[in-house]
Scaffold this motif. Structure first.
Motif, PDB file in Angstrom:
ATOM      1  N   ILE A   1      44.352  36.810  52.149  1.00 52.01           N
ATOM      2  CA  ILE A   1      45.760  36.809  51.426  1.00 52.01           C
ATOM      3  C   ILE A   1      45.830  35.958  50.127  1.00 52.01           C
ATOM      4  O   ILE A   1      45.776  36.310  48.917  1.00 52.01           O
ATOM      5  N   PHE A   2      45.794  34.743  50.543  1.00 54.82           N
ATOM      6  CA  PHE A   2      46.243  33.766  49.611  1.00 54.82           C
ATOM      7  C   PHE A   2      44.990  33.299  48.735  1.00 54.82           C
ATOM      8  O   PHE A   2      45.365  33.372  47.479  1.00 54.82           O
ATOM      9  N   PHE A   3      44.042  33.533  49.227  1.00 58.73           N
ATOM     10  CA  PHE A   3      42.691  32.829  48.386  1.00 58.73           C
ATOM     11  C   PHE A   3      42.078  34.087  47.672  1.00 58.73           C
ATOM     12  O   PHE A   3      42.154  34.245  46.370  1.00 58.73           O
ATOM     13  N   GLY A   4      42.073  35.364  48.478  1.00 60.33           N
ATOM     14  CA  GLY A   4      41.380  36.402  47.991  1.00 60.33           C
ATOM     15  C   GLY A   4      42.427  37.271  47.220  1.00 60.33           C
ATOM     16  O   GLY A   4      41.725  37.535  45.961  1.00 60.33           O
ATOM     17  N   LEU A   5      43.599  37.445  47.393  1.00 58.84           N
ATOM     18  CA  LEU A   5      44.294  38.162  46.382  1.00 58.84           C
ATOM     19  C   LEU A   5      44.521  37.282  45.196  1.00 58.84           C
ATOM     20  O   LEU A   5      44.568  37.976  44.042  1.00 58.84           O
ATOM     21  N   GLY A   6      44.898  36.060  45.239  1.00 54.04           N
ATOM     22  CA  GLY A   6      45.154  35.048  44.109  1.00 54.04           C
ATOM     23  C   GLY A   6      43.932  35.052  43.205  1.00 54.04           C
ATOM     24  O   GLY A   6      44.216  35.594  42.055  1.00 54.04           O
ATOM     25  N   TRP A   7      42.707  34.886  43.670  1.00 51.15           N
ATOM     26  CA  TRP A   7      41.519  34.913  42.757  1.00 51.15           C
ATOM     27  C   TRP A   7      41.090  36.167  42.267  1.00 51.15           C
ATOM     28  O   TRP A   7      40.642  36.479  41.070  1.00 51.15           O
ATOM     29  N   SER A   8      41.600  37.068  43.098  1.00 51.76           N
ATOM     30  CA  SER A   8      41.214  38.842  42.740  1.00 51.76           C
ATOM     31  C   SER A   8      41.832  38.924  41.285  1.00 51.76           C
ATOM     32  O   SER A   8      41.091  39.542  40.370  1.00 51.76           O
ATOM     33  N   ALA A   9      43.113  38.518  41.226  1.00 49.16           N
ATOM     34  CA  ALA A   9      43.830  38.817  40.174  1.00 49.16           C
ATOM     35  C   ALA A   9      43.287  38.043  38.958  1.00 49.16           C
ATOM     36  O   ALA A   9      43.285  38.395  37.857  1.00 49.16           O
ATOM     37  N   ALA A  10      43.039  36.616  39.032  1.00 47.65           N
ATOM     38  CA  ALA A  10      42.557  35.847  38.169  1.00 47.65           C
ATOM     39  C   ALA A  10      41.174  36.156  37.755  1.00 47.65           C
ATOM     40  O   ALA A  10      41.108  36.305  36.276  1.00 47.65           O
ATOM     41  N   PHE A  11      40.288  36.456  38.510  1.00 51.91           N
ATOM     42  CA  PHE A  11      39.198  36.991  38.019  1.00 51.91           C
ATOM     43  C   PHE A  11      39.000  38.423  37.321  1.00 51.91           C
ATOM     44  O   PHE A  11      37.889  38.725  36.570  1.00 51.91           O
ATOM     45  N   ARG A  12      40.026  39.090  37.362  1.00 48.58           N
ATOM     46  CA  ARG A  12      39.999  40.512  36.733  1.00 48.58           C
ATOM     47  C   ARG A  12      40.399  40.089  35.398  1.00 48.58           C
ATOM     48  O   ARG A  12      39.857  40.772  34.182  1.00 48.58           O
ATOM     49  N   VAL A  13      40.829  38.956  34.711  1.00 47.76           N
ATOM     50  CA  VAL A  13      41.009  38.363  33.547  1.00 47.76           C
ATOM     51  C   VAL A  13      39.605  38.208  32.865  1.00 47.76           C
ATOM     52  O   VAL A  13      38.845  37.559  33.313  1.00 47.76           O
ATOM     53  N   GLY A  14      39.310  38.826  31.573  1.00 46.25           N
ATOM     54  CA  GLY A  14      38.146  38.419  31.034  1.00 46.25           C
ATOM     55  C   GLY A  14      36.618  38.836  31.770  1.00 46.25           C
ATOM     56  O   GLY A  14      35.754  38.375  31.286  1.00 46.25           O
ATOM     57  N   GLY A  15      36.862  39.919  32.613  1.00 42.13           N
ATOM     58  CA  GLY A  15      35.602  40.351  33.076  1.00 42.13           C
ATOM     59  C   GLY A  15      34.702  39.414  34.069  1.00 42.13           C
ATOM     60  O   GLY A  15      33.529  39.501  34.013  1.00 42.13           O
ATOM     61  N   ALA A  16      35.305  38.452  34.585  1.00 38.56           N
ATOM     62  CA  ALA A  16      34.710  37.559  35.344  1.00 38.56           C
ATOM     63  C   ALA A  16      34.189  37.954  36.415  1.00 38.56           C
ATOM     64  O   ALA A  16      33.313  37.471  37.203  1.00 38.56           O
ATOM     65  N   SER A  17      34.391  39.237  36.993  1.00 36.68           N
ATOM     66  CA  SER A  17      34.029  39.917  38.062  1.00 36.68           C
ATOM     67  C   SER A  17      32.474  40.133  38.091  1.00 36.68           C
ATOM     68  O   SER A  17      31.822  40.323  38.929  1.00 36.68           O
ATOM     69  N   GLY A  18      31.871  39.975  36.791  1.00 35.55           N
ATOM     70  CA  GLY A  18      30.501  39.927  36.469  1.00 35.55           C
ATOM     71  C   GLY A  18      29.616  38.956  37.364  1.00 35.55           C
ATOM     72  O   GLY A  18      28.577  39.097  37.894  1.00 35.55           O
ATOM     73  N   LEU A  19      30.467  38.025  37.646  1.00 39.76           N
ATOM     74  CA  LEU A  19      29.988  36.685  38.559  1.00 39.76           C
ATOM     75  C   LEU A  19      29.524  37.194  39.961  1.00 39.76           C
ATOM     76  O   LEU A  19      28.746  36.554  40.603  1.00 39.76           O
TER      77      LEU A  19
END
Lengths: 337, 258
Positions: free
Chosen positions: B38-56
């Motif tokens: 919840i805290f780590f996953g949901l938090g970073w999930s939102a952050a990584f959506r910015v600027g297409g970081a999900s490519g990582l």
């Protein structure tokens, strides 16, 4: 197979401490044999070797005909054990503990349930079968362990201090079971104890053990006859040199040659005719201006035997607990290596 | 043979029973993984959506990337603690009952390990089911096979726990060691970030970590992104588990009472 247990110079050393020193014992089928001795005498170490938990440093033993060094697995099949400390799983119920034991000893499924029921009834725990052991009292845990030790029809039952720490009522209960097991199953039982009354009540033969050595062996009556008569305990008013004087005078007057101080104020005098000798002792005391506070006499007990043999009281552990603590520490250190 | 199976079964069953009785443990074991998700996953999930970081993360949502890792992490943490029960048995005497029974100590320790592993895998299953609704794109059909791999991996960690426990006598010492090494094991496994972007020295450490391969299998099959070949993962896990359980049984066989 002549004997159910036969030890041959059985010895265990923990570094330079000799816990068990060349013990030779022969235990017959169907007898209750007691190892009697104070704490730290080597009783539990002996049991641990005979039950294959510890390897002897020297010597060996035959248990149910098998050598504890060469065939430990065979020995394990033939014996049931109730250890000094609790070895049941307290998170499980009585029934579950019995069931696990049955599986460990490969008892056929078809027999296991009936056997468990029978033995739980035997120790009067059938009402408690499905209760988690945290709710059991110390006496109940012991009873359960006895039932468990019998589950796989062992030929020999080892009981290490079976009533240690139990209240008198529970002790009497356990004694009753032990005697019934012997009678109904013709079981050979080796028990250790530092309670005199327990050894006298239960054992056919007793070996008295002290500092790892057997210092006497025989039936309770034979051992008691070693004391050579009845024992009079005299308590004098003050603890000073006069006790020594009194002891010397009694010897001089030919009342008894066997006098031992038990505590700073108590003398144990062994005589062969109590009613004649007590007045004589009073005369001696009066002539030497020594006041006697209390007199009591007993038929010889195993306590007297131990006192006679070692000069110490069996249960007098006042001076020796430091020794015991030191010895336990040595054992721990040795095992840690 | 039938005898050894009896022992195996009895010791397996005992672990299950004991676990079931310790209700507080059942609940507490789930809190950590859930907090991470919840805290780590949901938090970073939102952050990584910015600027297409999900490519990582192989182009998938971070939460989807994280959940297979958390599944394996749950199994890892639970099985790692299983050495504790050996210490309990030492302390509360039951070890003697096992040591004097005329049974193979190998079978008894193997049964215990499998019992603990079963519990660990069940916990992993529950965690995955809890996480499923919030993680789009988890391929739940592959879960049974992933859990099987989880079982294999948990044998490794249960064995390490037992190896540590047979050489110790205090619970505190065990806790200390477990806490000390479980953190690096977690972070050097690719649970939280991909191995591909790790510095070289970290990669080396990750390669000798059984958790790495468990996580990789779970991520390949559940989220569709993997780092190693599946076959490599599985072969290495089988190898590591075999070696570790052999060491654990050897240590346990040597055990006597103290």
């Amino acid at each position: 197979m002549e004997y159910m247990i036969e030890t041959k110079n059985l010895t265990k050393k923990f570094e330079d401490l000799v816990a068990v020193d060349h013990i030779n014992l022969e235990i017959k089928k169907g007898e209750i044999f007691g190892l009697l001795g104070p704490n730290g005498a080597g009783k539990t170490t002996t049991i641990h070797m005979l039950t294959t938990l510890l390897r002897p440093t020297e010597g060996t033993a035959l248990v149910a005909g098998y050598d504890i060094r060469k065939n430990p697995e065979k020995v394990r099949e033939k014996i049931g054990i109730v250890f000094q400390d609790v070895t049941v799983d307290r998170n499980l119920t009585g029934y579950e503990n019995m069931w696990l034991h049955g599986k460990l000893y490969h008892i056929p499924k078809s027999e296991l349930k009936g056997l468990i029921k029978e033995l739980l009834e035997f120790v009067e725990l059938d009402q408690w079968a499905n209760v988690i052991l945290r709710k059991y009292s110390g006496g109940m845990l012991r009873r359960l362990e006895i039932a468990r030790g019998l589950l796989h029809h062992p030929e020999i039952l080892f009981l290490d201090e079976p009533t240690l720490g139990l209240d008198p009522h529970s002790r009497a209960h356990i004694w009753e079971y032990i005697l019934r097991v012997k009678k109904e199953k013709n079981m050979t039982i080796l028990l250790t104890t530092h309670y005199m009354d327990e050894a006298e009540r239960l054992c056919d033969r007793i070996a008295i053990i002290d500092h790892g050595k057997i210092i006497a062996l025989g039936t309770p009556d034979e051992l008691k006859s070693m004391v050579g008569g009845d024992v009079i305990y005299i308590t004098i008013e003050r603890s000073d040199h006069r006790m020594k004087v009194l002891a010397e005078k009694i010897v001089e007057s030919g009342i008894s040659k066997n006098i031992k101080p038990v505590s700073p104020r108590v003398l144990a005098i062994t005589v062969n005719n109590v009613s004649e000798k007590i007045p004589l002792i009073f005369d001696v005391a009066q002539n030497n201006d020594i006041k006697i506070r209390e007199v009591r006499y007993t038929r010889p007990t195993l306590d007297d035997v131990f006192l006679r043999l070692t000069g110490r009281k069996l249960r007098d552990e006042k001076g020796s607990w430091v020794d015991i603590a030191r010895m336990r520490r040595q054992i721990r250190m040795a095992r840690r290596r | 043979m039938g005898k050894n199976l009896d022992v195996l079964y009895a010791m397996w069953y005992r672990q299950i029973l004991r676990f079931w009785r310790a209700k507080s443990r059942v609940v507490s074991i789930f809190t950590q993984p859930i907090f991470w998700m919840i805290f780590f996953g949901l938090g970073w999930s939102a952050a990584f959506r910015v600027g297409g970081a999900s490519g990582l993360f192989g182009g998938i949502d971070y939460l989807t990337f994280l959940i297979p890792g958390v599944l394996m992490m749950t199994i890892f943490m639970s099985s790692f603690m299983s050495g504790m029960s050996v210490l309990f048995d030492k302390e509360f005497g039951y070890l003697k009952e096992i040591l004097v029974a005329p049974v193979s100590r190998k079978a008894s320790i193997l049964g215990r390990t499998l019992g603990d592993s079963t519990i660990a895998v069940l916990q992993g299953l529950i965690i995955t089911l809890i996480a499923y609704p919030i993680a789009p794109g988890i391929n739940i059909l592959n879960l049974p096979f992933v859990l099987l791999i989880g079982l294999l991996m948990s044998v490794s960690f249960a064995s390490i726990g037992i190896i540590i426990a047979t050489n110790l006598r205090s619970f505190e010492g065990f806790q200390l060691i477990i806490n000390m090494i479980s953190m690096p094991i977690l972070f050097l496994s690719g649970v939280f970030y991909p191995i591909s972007t790790m510095p070289e020295w970290m990669k080396v450490a990750a390669y000798i970590n059984p958790l790495t391969y468990g996580v990789d299998v779970a991520r390949s099959l559940l989220a569709g992104v993997g780092y190693f070949d599946l076959i490599v993962d599985i072969v290495l896990l089988i190898g590591l588990s075999t070696v570790l359980i052999l060491i654990a049984t050897f240590m346990f066989e040597k055990a006597t009472i103290d």
